[in-house]
Motif scaffolding. Structure first.
Motif, PDB file in Angstrom:
ATOM      1  N   SER A 164     -59.423   1.011 -28.961  1.00  0.00           N
ATOM      2  CA  SER A 164     -59.816   0.792 -27.573  1.00  0.00           C
ATOM      3  C   SER A 164     -61.335   0.884 -27.474  1.00  0.00           C
ATOM      4  O   SER A 164     -61.977   1.637 -28.211  1.00  0.00           O
ATOM      5  N   LEU A 165     -61.907   0.124 -26.554  1.00  0.00           N
ATOM      6  CA  LEU A 165     -63.362   0.085 -26.399  1.00  0.00           C
ATOM      7  C   LEU A 165     -63.761   0.501 -24.994  1.00  0.00           C
ATOM      8  O   LEU A 165     -63.042   0.249 -24.033  1.00  0.00           O
ATOM      9  N   ARG A 166     -64.931   1.098 -24.901  1.00  0.00           N
ATOM     10  CA  ARG A 166     -65.510   1.439 -23.611  1.00  0.00           C
ATOM     11  C   ARG A 166     -66.976   1.032 -23.605  1.00  0.00           C
ATOM     12  O   ARG A 166     -67.664   1.134 -24.617  1.00  0.00           O
ATOM     13  N   ARG A 167     -67.459   0.579 -22.457  1.00  0.00           N
ATOM     14  CA  ARG A 167     -68.860   0.199 -22.300  1.00  0.00           C
ATOM     15  C   ARG A 167     -69.611   1.329 -21.613  1.00  0.00           C
ATOM     16  O   ARG A 167     -69.192   1.816 -20.565  1.00  0.00           O
ATOM     17  N   MET A 175     -71.233   8.386 -18.903  1.00  0.00           N
ATOM     18  CA  MET A 175     -70.401   7.569 -18.035  1.00  0.00           C
ATOM     19  C   MET A 175     -70.084   6.243 -18.730  1.00  0.00           C
ATOM     20  O   MET A 175     -70.949   5.633 -19.358  1.00  0.00           O
ATOM     21  N   SER A 176     -68.831   5.804 -18.605  1.00  0.00           N
ATOM     22  CA  SER A 176     -68.418   4.585 -19.289  1.00  0.00           C
ATOM     23  C   SER A 176     -67.251   3.960 -18.556  1.00  0.00           C
ATOM     24  O   SER A 176     -66.650   4.562 -17.648  1.00  0.00           O
ATOM     25  N   GLU A 177     -66.917   2.754 -18.948  1.00  0.00           N
ATOM     26  CA  GLU A 177     -65.766   2.061 -18.376  1.00  0.00           C
ATOM     27  C   GLU A 177     -65.042   1.293 -19.470  1.00  0.00           C
ATOM     28  O   GLU A 177     -65.665   0.858 -20.450  1.00  0.00           O
ATOM     29  N   PRO A 178     -63.722   1.131 -19.358  1.00  0.00           N
ATOM     30  CA  PRO A 178     -62.985   0.412 -20.399  1.00  0.00           C
ATOM     31  C   PRO A 178     -63.263  -1.082 -20.348  1.00  0.00           C
ATOM     32  O   PRO A 178     -63.584  -1.631 -19.295  1.00  0.00           O
ATOM     33  N   VAL A 179     -63.164  -1.722 -21.515  1.00  0.00           N
ATOM     34  CA  VAL A 179     -63.286  -3.175 -21.602  1.00  0.00           C
ATOM     35  C   VAL A 179     -62.057  -3.717 -22.326  1.00  0.00           C
ATOM     36  O   VAL A 179     -61.342  -2.971 -23.012  1.00  0.00           O
ATOM     37  N   ASN A 180     -61.826  -4.994 -22.171  1.00  0.00           N
ATOM     38  CA  ASN A 180     -60.668  -5.634 -22.788  1.00  0.00           C
ATOM     39  C   ASN A 180     -60.992  -5.971 -24.234  1.00  0.00           C
ATOM     40  O   ASN A 180     -61.770  -6.885 -24.513  1.00  0.00           O
ATOM     41  N   ARG A 181     -60.387  -5.243 -25.168  1.00  0.00           N
ATOM     42  CA  ARG A 181     -60.729  -5.455 -26.575  1.00  0.00           C
ATOM     43  C   ARG A 181     -60.291  -6.830 -27.079  1.00  0.00           C
ATOM     44  O   ARG A 181     -60.803  -7.315 -28.092  1.00  0.00           O
TER      45      ARG A 181
END
Length: 254
Positions: A164-167, A175-181
């Motif tokens: 899983s990835l987060r930006r 602070m971060s938010e998930p992205v669509n891998r």
């Protein structure tokens, strides 16, 4: 010992006569090994009886027996190459490559490798640039990249991202938010393009945005770049754990 420098265009060294060469491989092995934490650069560490970089040389020499292979090394490591690495390659029956002086950056090292290509190689020949710290490159990946260079600006091997990835919101965290891998791929080497495209791209001034060959080619306007299927085995040795994984994978290959 038949050690050749990169300005030696003897056809016997590079396979066929220079005018018949259709593939040139530049293997970048100019790292210092600082991140690995070893006094010996990681590309020279032993891996199943051979220095790491010898595995990369063998893969491309065997795949393109009439091609040219150029290894880019720090000038300080030339003697080590002559005294240890080249002898190990010869004992294993690996055709010795040419070699060129590495630079302060990967970009400069590749540029030096391009300058070391023997005179007479056609502008349409394919140039594949590979990390010397990726010793397990499968032949089918090499062939896919080579094939894709024929009708495109560049070919890039890549694999799906499994984590899983987060930006990071400000580039540093926390602070971060998930992205669509599914929208991302992990990029590998070798990356390939025609010789004339590579030369034109690497005539540009250096930029910190140049993270790989594809980014240099894109800056030069060569944006018709395609992804080809890479391989999970095409790992880059960065730390001791990676070296142990490489040993395991090689032992499983038999």
């Amino acid at each position: 010992m038949a050690i050749q420098t990169a300005n030696n265009s003897n056809p016997a060294t590079v396979g066929a006569g220079a005018g018949n060469i259709r593939e040139v491989t530049i293997i970048v092995a100019a790292g210092s090994g600082t991140r690995f934490g070893s006094d010996v650069p990681k590309q020279f560490l032993p891996l199943e009886g051979l220095p790491v970089v010898c595995h990369s040389v063998r893969a491309f020499s065997d795949t393109f027996p009439d091609g040219a292979v150029i290894v880019v090394l720090p000038a300080a490591d030339f003697d080590h190459w002559r005294g240890v690495v080249a002898e190990a390659c010869e004992r294993a029956g690996i055709r010795l490559p040419l070699f060129a002086k590495g630079g302060a950056t990967r970009w400069e090292s590749v540029k030096n490798g391009l300058s070391a290509i023997p005179e007479g190689v056609a502008a349409g020949a394919a140039v594949l640039v590979h990390d010397g710290a990726r010793p397990l490159i499968p032949v089918d990946v090499i062939n896919r990249v080579r094939s894709a260079t024929r009708n495109t600006d560049a070919a890039i091997p890549a694999i799906e991202v499994t984590d899983s990835l987060r930006r990071l919101e400000d580039g540093t965290g926390p602070m971060s938010e998930p992205v669509n891998r599914a929208e991302y791929r992990a990029v590998q080497t070798p990356q390939g393009a025609s010789l004339w495209r590579m030369r034109e791209a690497y005539s540009l001034p250096y930029s910190d945005a140049f993270t790989d060959d594809a980014s240099v080619l894109a800056e030069a306007g060569f944006v018709n770049q395609v992804l080809v299927k890479g391989s999970p085995e095409n790992i880059k040795i960065t730390n001791p754990f990676d070296l142990e994984v490489a040993r395991l994978l090689l032992s499983r290959r038999g």
